[in-house]
Motif scaffolding. Structure first.
Motif, PDB file in Angstrom:
ATOM      1  N   LYS A  23       0.803  -1.224  -0.063  1.00 43.99           N
ATOM      2  CA  LYS A  23      -0.022   0.000  -0.025  1.00 43.99           C
ATOM      3  C   LYS A  23       0.742   1.299   0.138  1.00 43.99           C
ATOM      4  O   LYS A  23       0.565   2.083  -0.798  1.00 43.99           O
ATOM      5  CB  LYS A  23      -0.831   0.227   1.423  1.00 43.99           C
ATOM      6  CG  LYS A  23      -2.204  -0.737   1.207  1.00 43.99           C
ATOM      7  CD  LYS A  23      -2.749  -0.589   2.645  1.00 43.99           C
ATOM      8  CE  LYS A  23      -3.889  -1.695   2.801  1.00 43.99           C
ATOM      9  NZ  LYS A  23      -4.472  -1.555   4.086  1.00 43.99           N
ATOM     10  N   LYS A  24       2.023   1.073   0.829  1.00 47.28           N
ATOM     11  CA  LYS A  24       2.687   2.327   0.964  1.00 47.28           C
ATOM     12  C   LYS A  24       3.383   2.550  -0.501  1.00 47.28           C
ATOM     13  O   LYS A  24       3.464   3.767  -0.765  1.00 47.28           O
ATOM     14  CB  LYS A  24       3.963   2.069   1.965  1.00 47.28           C
ATOM     15  CG  LYS A  24       4.646   3.523   2.549  1.00 47.28           C
ATOM     16  CD  LYS A  24       3.713   4.324   3.334  1.00 47.28           C
ATOM     17  CE  LYS A  24       4.513   5.476   3.934  1.00 47.28           C
ATOM     18  NZ  LYS A  24       3.557   6.274   4.627  1.00 47.28           N
ATOM     19  N   SER A  25       3.927   1.609  -1.333  1.00 46.82           N
ATOM     20  CA  SER A  25       4.503   1.794  -2.306  1.00 46.82           C
ATOM     21  C   SER A  25       3.295   2.723  -3.229  1.00 46.82           C
ATOM     22  O   SER A  25       4.181   3.497  -4.181  1.00 46.82           O
ATOM     23  CB  SER A  25       4.919   0.606  -2.991  1.00 46.82           C
ATOM     24  OG  SER A  25       3.925  -0.278  -3.385  1.00 46.82           O
ATOM     25  N   PHE A  26       2.342   2.094  -3.179  1.00 42.77           N
ATOM     26  CA  PHE A  26       1.490   3.175  -4.275  1.00 42.77           C
ATOM     27  C   PHE A  26       1.297   4.554  -3.688  1.00 42.77           C
ATOM     28  O   PHE A  26       1.269   5.396  -4.372  1.00 42.77           O
ATOM     29  CB  PHE A  26       0.218   2.536  -4.276  1.00 42.77           C
ATOM     30  CG  PHE A  26       0.078   1.144  -5.000  1.00 42.77           C
ATOM     31  CD1 PHE A  26      -0.077   1.223  -6.568  1.00 42.77           C
ATOM     32  CD2 PHE A  26      -0.070  -0.223  -4.340  1.00 42.77           C
ATOM     33  CE1 PHE A  26      -0.090   0.148  -7.271  1.00 42.77           C
ATOM     34  CE2 PHE A  26      -0.195  -1.280  -5.217  1.00 42.77           C
ATOM     35  CZ  PHE A  26       0.009  -1.205  -6.727  1.00 42.77           C
ATOM     36  N   GLU A  27       1.297   4.776  -2.287  1.00 44.74           N
ATOM     37  CA  GLU A  27       1.084   5.864  -1.759  1.00 44.74           C
ATOM     38  C   GLU A  27       2.445   6.619  -2.170  1.00 44.74           C
ATOM     39  O   GLU A  27       2.030   7.842  -2.696  1.00 44.74           O
ATOM     40  CB  GLU A  27       0.885   5.775  -0.230  1.00 44.74           C
ATOM     41  CG  GLU A  27       0.956   7.126   0.184  1.00 44.74           C
ATOM     42  CD  GLU A  27       1.029   6.856   1.932  1.00 44.74           C
ATOM     43  OE1 GLU A  27       1.828   7.963   2.512  1.00 44.74           O
ATOM     44  OE2 GLU A  27       0.467   6.145   2.652  1.00 44.74           O
TER      45      GLU A  27
ATOM     46  N   TYR B  26       4.863  10.986  -5.736  1.00 46.22           N
ATOM     47  CA  TYR B  26       5.868  11.321  -6.895  1.00 46.22           C
ATOM     48  C   TYR B  26       5.135  12.015  -8.224  1.00 46.22           C
ATOM     49  O   TYR B  26       5.235  12.855  -8.690  1.00 46.22           O
ATOM     50  CB  TYR B  26       6.788  10.066  -7.358  1.00 46.22           C
ATOM     51  CG  TYR B  26       7.222  10.267  -8.772  1.00 46.22           C
ATOM     52  CD1 TYR B  26       8.285  11.237  -8.815  1.00 46.22           C
ATOM     53  CD2 TYR B  26       6.867   9.792  -9.632  1.00 46.22           C
ATOM     54  CE1 TYR B  26       9.033  11.626  -9.906  1.00 46.22           C
ATOM     55  CE2 TYR B  26       7.692   9.793 -10.862  1.00 46.22           C
ATOM     56  CZ  TYR B  26       8.702  10.897 -10.749  1.00 46.22           C
ATOM     57  OH  TYR B  26       9.201  11.242 -12.356  1.00 46.22           O
ATOM     58  N   VAL B  27       4.067  11.139  -8.747  1.00 42.28           N
ATOM     59  CA  VAL B  27       3.210  11.405  -9.760  1.00 42.28           C
ATOM     60  C   VAL B  27       2.967  13.085  -9.578  1.00 42.28           C
ATOM     61  O   VAL B  27       2.658  13.606 -10.666  1.00 42.28           O
ATOM     62  CB  VAL B  27       2.121  10.381 -10.242  1.00 42.28           C
ATOM     63  CG1 VAL B  27       1.058  11.204 -11.149  1.00 42.28           C
ATOM     64  CG2 VAL B  27       2.794   9.164 -10.422  1.00 42.28           C
TER      65      VAL B  27
ATOM     66  N   ILE C 137      12.555  14.479  -6.616  1.00 42.37           N
ATOM     67  CA  ILE C 137      13.726  13.765  -5.775  1.00 42.37           C
ATOM     68  C   ILE C 137      13.330  13.640  -4.304  1.00 42.37           C
ATOM     69  O   ILE C 137      13.674  12.161  -4.172  1.00 42.37           O
ATOM     70  CB  ILE C 137      15.036  14.638  -5.958  1.00 42.37           C
ATOM     71  CG1 ILE C 137      15.325  15.063  -7.283  1.00 42.37           C
ATOM     72  CG2 ILE C 137      16.162  13.878  -5.129  1.00 42.37           C
ATOM     73  CD1 ILE C 137      15.685  13.840  -8.384  1.00 42.37           C
ATOM     74  N   GLU C 138      12.663  14.156  -3.740  1.00 40.42           N
ATOM     75  CA  GLU C 138      12.331  13.818  -2.326  1.00 40.42           C
ATOM     76  C   GLU C 138      11.268  12.640  -2.398  1.00 40.42           C
ATOM     77  O   GLU C 138      11.277  11.795  -1.620  1.00 40.42           O
ATOM     78  CB  GLU C 138      11.582  15.138  -1.685  1.00 40.42           C
ATOM     79  CG  GLU C 138      11.209  14.777  -0.368  1.00 40.42           C
ATOM     80  CD  GLU C 138      12.192  15.119   0.634  1.00 40.42           C
ATOM     81  OE1 GLU C 138      12.040  14.656   1.724  1.00 40.42           O
ATOM     82  OE2 GLU C 138      13.195  15.725   0.327  1.00 40.42           O
TER      83      GLU C 138
ATOM     84  N   VAL D  46      10.337   6.327  -2.385  1.00 41.26           N
ATOM     85  CA  VAL D  46       9.948   5.252  -3.304  1.00 41.26           C
ATOM     86  C   VAL D  46      11.160   4.251  -3.011  1.00 41.26           C
ATOM     87  O   VAL D  46      10.966   3.175  -2.918  1.00 41.26           O
ATOM     88  CB  VAL D  46       9.561   5.503  -4.873  1.00 41.26           C
ATOM     89  CG1 VAL D  46       9.641   4.186  -5.675  1.00 41.26           C
ATOM     90  CG2 VAL D  46       8.366   6.123  -4.853  1.00 41.26           C
ATOM     91  N   LEU D  47      12.431   4.851  -3.232  1.00 40.83           N
ATOM     92  CA  LEU D  47      13.495   3.882  -2.999  1.00 40.83           C
ATOM     93  C   LEU D  47      13.499   3.312  -1.700  1.00 40.83           C
ATOM     94  O   LEU D  47      14.037   2.033  -1.330  1.00 40.83           O
ATOM     95  CB  LEU D  47      14.692   4.772  -3.272  1.00 40.83           C
ATOM     96  CG  LEU D  47      16.190   4.090  -3.354  1.00 40.83           C
ATOM     97  CD1 LEU D  47      16.187   2.844  -4.672  1.00 40.83           C
ATOM     98  CD2 LEU D  47      17.195   5.043  -3.730  1.00 40.83           C
TER      99      LEU D  47
END
Length: 108
Positions: A39-43, A48-49, A58-59, A64-65
């Motif tokens: 879920k957090k990866s999508f958030e 970012y989008v 970049i933040e 995401v990284l």
């Protein structure tokens, strides 16, 4: 009191505590942890989008990284191993530097 019900970075409780606010946390079990990481990866990707500046982009990419590091570790791997797989796939199939946009492929 606002309810968040989401996975947060490890030091967020310290940050909140330093403000003098009260909060509630719990440690997730393995099944919950992977679900919340996903879920957090999508958030983070959505954040970012929605960026409009290089600095914000970049933040958010750093966030995401961080999630990718956690996901790799969860799966018993490392970001270094993920990077090796990425390089191998790039060598075989290329990357995205040439900005190629596939429109259609004829069926036989």
């Amino acid at each position: 009191m606002p309810v968040h019900n989401k996975l947060v970075r490890d030091r967020i409780p310290e940050v909140i505590e330093a403000t003098g606010k009260k909060f509630t946390t719990r440690v997730l079990d393995e099944k919950e942890y992977i679900e919340e990481l996903k879920k957090k990866s999508f958030e983070e990707l959505q954040e970012y989008v929605e960026t409009e500046s290089k600095e914000d982009a970049i933040e958010e990419l750093a966030d995401v990284l961080e999630i990718l590091h956690a996901l790799a570790e969860y799966h018993g791997s490392s970001i270094d191993e993920v990077e090796e797989v990425r390089k191998s796939k790039a060598a075989k199939r290329g990357g995205f530097k040439e900005k190629i946009y596939l429109i259609e492929v004829e069926d036989e």
